[in-house]
Structure formats: C-alpha cells, structure tokens
Design an enzyme around this catalytic site. Structure first.
Site, PDB file in Angstrom:
ATOM      1  N   CYS A 279      35.556  42.270  28.853  1.00  0.00           N
ATOM      2  CA  CYS A 279      34.264  41.829  29.383  1.00  0.00           C
ATOM      3  C   CYS A 279      33.375  43.024  29.714  1.00  0.00           C
ATOM      4  O   CYS A 279      33.003  43.782  28.825  1.00  0.00           O
ATOM      5  CB  CYS A 279      34.497  40.910  30.583  1.00  0.00           C
ATOM      6  SG  CYS A 279      33.036  39.957  31.078  1.00  0.00           S
ATOM      7  N   HIS A 397      37.737  36.947  28.279  1.00  0.00           N
ATOM      8  CA  HIS A 397      38.769  37.012  29.311  1.00  0.00           C
ATOM      9  C   HIS A 397      40.082  36.479  28.738  1.00  0.00           C
ATOM     10  O   HIS A 397      40.166  35.301  28.394  1.00  0.00           O
ATOM     11  CB  HIS A 397      38.375  36.164  30.523  1.00  0.00           C
ATOM     12  CG  HIS A 397      37.187  36.676  31.275  1.00  0.00           C
ATOM     13  ND1 HIS A 397      36.862  36.255  32.543  1.00  0.00           N
ATOM     14  CD2 HIS A 397      36.244  37.596  30.946  1.00  0.00           C
ATOM     15  CE1 HIS A 397      35.766  36.881  32.959  1.00  0.00           C
ATOM     16  NE2 HIS A 397      35.378  37.689  31.991  1.00  0.00           N
ATOM     17  N   GLU A 399      43.035  36.018  30.230  1.00  0.00           N
ATOM     18  CA  GLU A 399      44.070  35.568  31.166  1.00  0.00           C
ATOM     19  C   GLU A 399      44.049  34.069  31.433  1.00  0.00           C
ATOM     20  O   GLU A 399      44.869  33.550  32.172  1.00  0.00           O
ATOM     21  CB  GLU A 399      43.929  36.348  32.474  1.00  0.00           C
ATOM     22  CG  GLU A 399      43.079  35.730  33.547  1.00  0.00           C
ATOM     23  CD  GLU A 399      41.637  35.450  33.151  1.00  0.00           C
ATOM     24  OE1 GLU A 399      41.001  34.623  33.821  1.00  0.00           O
ATOM     25  OE2 GLU A 399      41.151  36.044  32.182  1.00  0.00           O
TER      26      GLU A 399
END
Length: 457
Positions: A279, A397, A399
């Site tokens: 990011c 992202h 995760e």
C-alpha cells in the site's frame, strides 16, 4: 395504544436520529439521520465495496482524513467484537451508510456498531441513498465533503466545505504512526478457533509504522518473523543498526508525496537489506526510485479487486484501500529483451496481462525493475519487484482483514526473500492461502487439473 403495544414498538423499532446532512464540494447534497455521535466533520468522500469487515474498515488507520461510504446496504448486523479492531481508535473522519443495525446477532458480538461509534465519538449518517452517492463519486471523482448533525443549512455547509483543507499534500501518515519504537508480539486469541499457532521466529523484521493495521503485523509474526515497529520517519541508520533480516513498509493514509520522511529513508535502505512494502509502503519504494504518483479518480477500496500476477498468470481477488497509484512508465525505459521485445510503454497496463508478459524497465537509481501485478479493473500498477536488489512491493493489503486470503503468499515470499532465494515469488497461491487454517483437513492433496484445450472437454 396499549402499554404492551408501546413496549413491543420500543423493543422492535429503531429510534430516529436527528437530521444530518452530507454536502460535497461540487454542491451535491445527501440528507439522512444521525446514527452515532453528534458533530461536524470534514474529509475526502470515498466508498468501500466490502460486504463484511466493517469494523476492520472503520479502524483501519489508512482512512485518516476520509469520510467512508459503505456500499453494502446494511452495516452492523453482526455487531462488534473489539478484538477485531485494527487500531485503538478509528482514524476516519465520518461514516455514511444506508441502514445501521442496532440489534446485531452474532456469538462473538459484545456491542452494537452504533454504540461503538458513539463511544469513539465517530459522526455517522444513515438513510442516505448510497447507490446514488457512489455513482456521483464515480462520475465526478473523490472530493472534499462535510458531514454535520449540527448545521443542516445547505448553503452554509457548502461554503464551509469549499473552505476546508484538502488531503492532497497532507502528511496523514504522521498522524497515525506510532510515537516511539516498540516490539510487536501480540497474537490475540480471537481467531484461535480457526488459525494455528505461529511458527518459529526465523527472521528479525523492522516495520515502518505509517499507519499499520494490527492484522498485518500479526501476519508477519505468523510467517515466522519477530517484529520491531518504528515511527514513520525513523532514520535508516537507526534501522540498520538494529541488524534486521528485512524491513517492512506498512500501509498508511493520504498523499505519498507528503511522506518524504519515509521514502528518503527507504532510498538509503534499498540494496542494504531486503525490503517488502504494501500500500503506502509500495508507494514509498516507488518514490525512492524516483517514480511519479498519480491521484486516482475515486481510488480502490474494497475486498473484491481482481489483480493478475504477471509472473504466474494467476488472478488474485484482493483487498485494497488507496487513493493514489504508481505511474509505471515513470520508473524508467522498457528493456525490450526482458519485455517480450516491446519497446514502448502502454498506458493501460492490462496490455501486459493479455500478453502474459511481466515487463522490465531500467531505473536510474536501482537498475532493473519488473512490473509484477496489474489491476484488471482499470489497468493500473499493483506490484513491482526490483531485480538487482532484494525488494518488492504491492499496492494492496495481503492480510485479509477484511477480505480474501488469495494474497497471503506475499508474507511467505518475504520470508523467502530474506532467505536469499531468487524464486521468492514463485509460490502456489492456492496452497499457501490454506496454510495456517484449521477449517477441515487442509493437508489433503489437492488435484489441479490442466486447463481445457480448444475443443476439449
């Protein structure tokens, strides 16, 4: 009406909040009702297309300076478990929804979302036609907005929002970064029913906290890393003195051009230690390499963005939250012999996805840089790998908080990069995304059938 009827009505009906108003700087007006704290807030209007994970969205530090519109019509129906929060307090400026649920149903819920928002003093509005609002933002672009429960005069609010500060040029990362260096070693029990324990800590990682979500740092722990987080502007010399195996550059909010205190340090780190950025961290590597960053018309925010890995041809469904993006041609000139013989840049990077080519440019500072990932919605750059030094980054992202787990393999790739492997990105993402989860027997061999040939069955 009888007393019993009144009690039933009070128990099954949601009280109506005071009038609230959302006004955009181009004059668009959206009326609704207050459903959280009272107040008047200014920020950039944006929208998130996730169907779930509203608490993770609301507590993501990357939303600093923004008023979030949730496109899913009902928000809050499974309540709040504060263990899922990605930071201690929300950094967003305000929240816009169609309907905010006051009576959640979920075995993990400890309170309703309206109660949580009031506790955290978040101004929110419901009753808004969010479909119309999102269409307006898509047509006219992201812009300044004001959300107020105190002033409902359209002319007054329009004058205020046009006099308000833009997030362009603001260093919002400094407002959500940690104040001092700390060791992160906290794996809460909130997912113990579904996730296995973390493995052996094989790598020491220093993480630049530019607004890091808790779950990202947790995933580094689960990938076998010990993690020391440092403030956004920590000098490179101090980081190198910690003798890390790798440096991680976190997500964060706002305009990357304004975060000079990070990317100037990243420039000193590249080539001296393996680096992985996501990011804002991806943009910090790009800025360190001298690239140009553009402001996207309305950004990428949600858990359903298709991204092609140009190295494998696999498509990942990714979670994203950013309003700025890399202009890949600004990294350097194409290297034809490493780019399928092509000599000129393509404005729409989906050209490389269709051609199944991961093009390489020659960068003046760091040598060869490869485009590794492309957004299939709009053809923007989503990932790069530096070929002459150990570093790579992605714009999204990995995760999955909230969102899919397709990109989890990037944490594994970081570990392999720190091990010195050249093939660190050559990973079966279908197998990696199951690693660490206890839903069913994931040790069973998965048969992968070859793709159907023309005319075959």
């Amino acid at each position: 009406m009888s007393e019993m009827s009144e009690r039933l009505l009070r128990g099954t009906s949601k009280p109506c909040g005071v009038s609230a108003l959302l006004v955009l700087e181009d004059g668009a007006v959206f009326r609704g009702s207050s459903c959280a704290a009272d107040g008047e807030v200014f920020g950039e209007i944006c929208f998130n297309t996730s169907l779930e994970g509203y608490l993770e969205v609301i507590t993501d530090p990357s939303y600093a300076g923004q008023i979030i519109t949730m496109t899913y019509p009902q928000i809050g129906n499974y309540g709040v478990n504060v263990q899922d929060a990605q930071s201690e307090k929300p950094a967003l400026r305000g929240l816009v929804v169609r309907d905010l649920c006051t009576t959640p149903s979920n075995w993990r819920s400890t309170k309703s979302l309206p109660d949580y928002l009031r506790e955290k003093n978040v101004v929110a509005i419901e009753g808004v036609d969010t479909r119309a609002l999102v269409r307006h933002v898509r047509d006219h672009g992201a812009q300044r907005a004001v959300l107020s429960t105190l002033d409902t005069d359209e002319a007054s609010l329009l004058a205020k929002v046009r006099a308000s500060e833009s997030i362009v040029g603001l260093n919002l990362a400094a407002t959500v970064s940690c104040e001092k260096t700390y060791e992160f070693d906290d794996l809460p029990e909130r997912q113990a029913f579904a996730v296995t324990s973390a493995g052996e800590r094989r790598h020491k990682v220093v993480a630049y906290d530019c607004g890091a979500k808790r779950s990202i740092l947790e995933n580094l722990l689960r990938a076998g890393c010990s993690v020391v987080a440092v403030p956004w502007d920590t000098p490179a010399e101090e980081v190198l003195a910690m003798d890390p195996d790798g440096v991680f550059l976190s997500n964060g909010p706002g305009d990357p051009e304004a975060v000079e205190g990070t990317y100037t340090q990243v420039e000193k780190l590249l080539g001296k230690v393996p680096v992985f950025g996501i990011c804002l961290g991806h943009q910090m590597i790009c800025k360190a390499a001298g690239a140009e960053i553009e402001k996207l018309k309305f950004g990428h925010r949600g858990g359903n963005h298709p991204v092609m890995n140009l190295l494998t041809g696999r498509v990942e469904i990714t979670a994203q939250n950013h309003g700025f993006g890399l202009l890949f041609p600004s990294l350097g000139t194409l290297v034809p012999e490493l780019s399928g013989g092509f000599k000129g840049h393509e404005e729409d990077l989906r050209f490389w996805a269709r051609s199944r080519i991961a093009p390489v440019v020659q960068n003046e500072k760091f040598g060869r840089i490869r485009l590794t990932h492309v957004n299939l919605n709009d053809g923007t750059a989503e990932g790069i790998a530096l070929l002459d030094i150990p570093a790579f980054s992605v714009q999204y992202h990995p995760e999955a908080s909230p969102g899919p787990t397709d990109a989890h393999y990037l944490f594994t790739a970081f570990g392999r990069l720190m091990d010195g492997r050249d093939d660190y990105l050559d990973i079966d993402i279908a197998a990696d995304r199951l690693a660490g989860w206890t839903f069913g027997d994931v040790t069973e061999t998965i048969e992968v059938k070859p793709a159907m040939t023309e005319g075959g069955r």
